[in-house]
Design a protein around this motif. Structure first.
Motif, PDB file in Angstrom:
ATOM      1  N   GLU A   1       0.322   3.206  -5.666  1.00 61.54           N
ATOM      2  CA  GLU A   1      -0.693   2.311  -5.101  1.00 61.54           C
ATOM      3  C   GLU A   1      -1.920   2.261  -6.011  1.00 61.54           C
ATOM      4  OE1 GLU A   1      -3.107   1.653  -0.911  1.00 61.54           O
ATOM      5  OE2 GLU A   1      -2.745   3.684  -1.629  1.00 61.54           O
ATOM      6  N   GLN A   2      -2.342   3.417  -6.490  1.00 62.23           N
ATOM      7  CA  GLN A   2      -3.500   3.457  -7.383  1.00 62.23           C
ATOM      8  C   GLN A   2      -3.229   2.679  -8.665  1.00 62.23           C
ATOM      9  OE1 GLN A   2      -4.601   7.385  -8.669  1.00 62.23           O
ATOM     10  NE2 GLN A   2      -6.615   6.754  -9.383  1.00 62.23           N
ATOM     11  N   LEU A   3      -2.015   2.835  -9.207  1.00 61.22           N
ATOM     12  CA  LEU A   3      -1.658   2.129 -10.438  1.00 61.22           C
ATOM     13  C   LEU A   3      -1.605   0.619 -10.224  1.00 61.22           C
ATOM     14  CD1 LEU A   3      -0.499   2.076 -13.380  1.00 61.22           C
ATOM     15  CD2 LEU A   3       1.764   2.317 -12.341  1.00 61.22           C
TER      16      LEU A   3
ATOM     17  N   ASP B   1       0.847  -1.190   0.000  1.00 59.26           N
ATOM     18  CA  ASP B   1       0.000   0.000   0.000  1.00 59.26           C
ATOM     19  C   ASP B   1       0.885   1.243   0.000  1.00 59.26           C
ATOM     20  OD1 ASP B   1       0.958   0.317   2.608  1.00 59.26           O
ATOM     21  OD2 ASP B   1      -0.851  -0.522   3.517  1.00 59.26           O
TER      22      ASP B   1
ATOM     23  N   PRO C   1      -7.655  -3.267 -17.564  1.00 60.62           N
ATOM     24  CA  PRO C   1      -8.718  -3.018 -18.548  1.00 60.62           C
ATOM     25  C   PRO C   1      -9.173  -4.327 -19.179  1.00 60.62           C
ATOM     26  CG  PRO C   1      -6.586  -2.405 -19.441  1.00 60.62           C
ATOM     27  CD  PRO C   1      -6.363  -2.710 -17.987  1.00 60.62           C
TER      28      PRO C   1
ATOM     29  N   HIS D   1      -2.924  -1.270  -7.849  1.00 59.94           N
ATOM     30  CA  HIS D   1      -4.103  -1.938  -7.304  1.00 59.94           C
ATOM     31  C   HIS D   1      -5.346  -1.769  -8.171  1.00 59.94           C
ATOM     32  CE1 HIS D   1      -2.362  -2.001  -2.926  1.00 59.94           C
ATOM     33  NE2 HIS D   1      -1.531  -2.477  -3.837  1.00 59.94           N
ATOM     34  N   ALA D   2      -5.265  -0.931  -9.203  1.00 53.57           N
ATOM     35  CA  ALA D   2      -6.431  -0.721 -10.062  1.00 53.57           C
ATOM     36  C   ALA D   2      -6.704  -1.965 -10.903  1.00 53.57           C
ATOM     37  CB  ALA D   2      -6.204   0.488 -10.968  1.00 53.57           C
ATOM     38  N   SER D   3      -7.963  -2.150 -11.262  1.00 54.03           N
ATOM     39  CA  SER D   3      -8.333  -3.289 -12.104  1.00 54.03           C
ATOM     40  C   SER D   3      -7.741  -3.119 -13.495  1.00 54.03           C
ATOM     41  CB  SER D   3      -9.859  -3.392 -12.207  1.00 54.03           C
ATOM     42  OG  SER D   3     -10.435  -3.584 -10.930  1.00 54.03           O
TER      43      SER D   3
END
Length: 232
Positions: free
Chosen positions: A214-216, A195, A222, A218-220
């Motif tokens: 973290e956003q990159l 995290d 495409p 942990h994001a789903s």
């Protein structure tokens, strides 16, 4: 096969070089990522194997170091290190107007550096040309070297090389920070699961950068477009 995107070029620069204006010139060049930090040796680390480091001196700096007896000791220490040094010489020391050193002594020093110490001298007319020379060397050492040596995805690449390429592909992660990431996390799985608070403990990663990573990570992913199940 889809064309591979151009590889980024990483250049480490000693903090004392900021006043020269060269770091700003390099940062504006295509695909260049600079990292300004105190360097143990040299002024510009352009990578390669062995790593190439540039020691930059103006004509006046060259004569001053020579007169004070520091020049040969400095270059000898560079030569004995694990790096491959290059002397980037801005301006002609023979044309420095206030110099009281004999031309024969200057020519003798230049000959000694190249013939005895075996340190190549790269002449430059000023900061702009120096920036272009450093950029060209970094591109040759990194992009050119990668084109002829093991690269990520090639059969000859080792596991550690492929792992390092993945870490280096993350935004804002240069070679120094990548090594710090590898020291902090035991595996890519641990890194990808980290995290923002854990990422921010890595030297060189700010809290804002950690949050973005973290956003990159942990994001789903495409959804695939038009692919069939089981296709590679």
């Amino acid at each position: 096969m889809p064309k591979r995107p151009p590889a980024p070029i990483y250049i480490r620069i000693d903090t004392q070089e900021q006043r020269s204006g060269i770091p700003d010139l390099l940062a504006a060049m295509p695909l260049v990522h600079i990292e300004v930090a105190p360097l143990r040796v040299g002024d510009y680390d352009v990578g390669g194997n062995p790593r190439r480091v540039f020691e930059r001196k103006t004509g006046s700096d060259f004569l001053g170091s020579l007169a004070q007896g520091r020049l040969f000791a400095q270059l000898t220490a560079l030569r004995k290190s694990r790096f491959a040094p290059v002397l980037l010489l801005e301006g002609d020391p023979l044309r420095v107007s206030h110099s009281q050193m004999r031309p024969e002594s200057i020519r003798g020093a230049l000959a000694y550096i190249t013939a005895i110490l075996r340190v190549p001298i790269l002449p430059s007319s000023g900061p702009t040309e120096s920036a272009h020379l450093v950029y060209a060397a970094a591109r040759q050492c990194q992009v050119g070297h990668a084109a002829h040596g093991p690269a990520a995805g090639r059969r000859g690449a080792s596991l550690s090389e492929r792992q390092m390429q993945i870490v280096l592909s993350l935004p804002g992660i240069g070679p120094v920070t990548a090594r710090a990431v590898c020291a902090r996390f035991r595996s890519l799985h641990e890194l990808l699961s980290a995290d923002a608070a854990q990422l921010a403990t890595v030297p060189g990663i700010s809290p804002a950068r950690a949050a973005a990573l973290e956003q990159l990570l942990h994001a789903s992913l495409p959804p695939s477009e038009g692919g069939k199940a089981g296709e590679a």
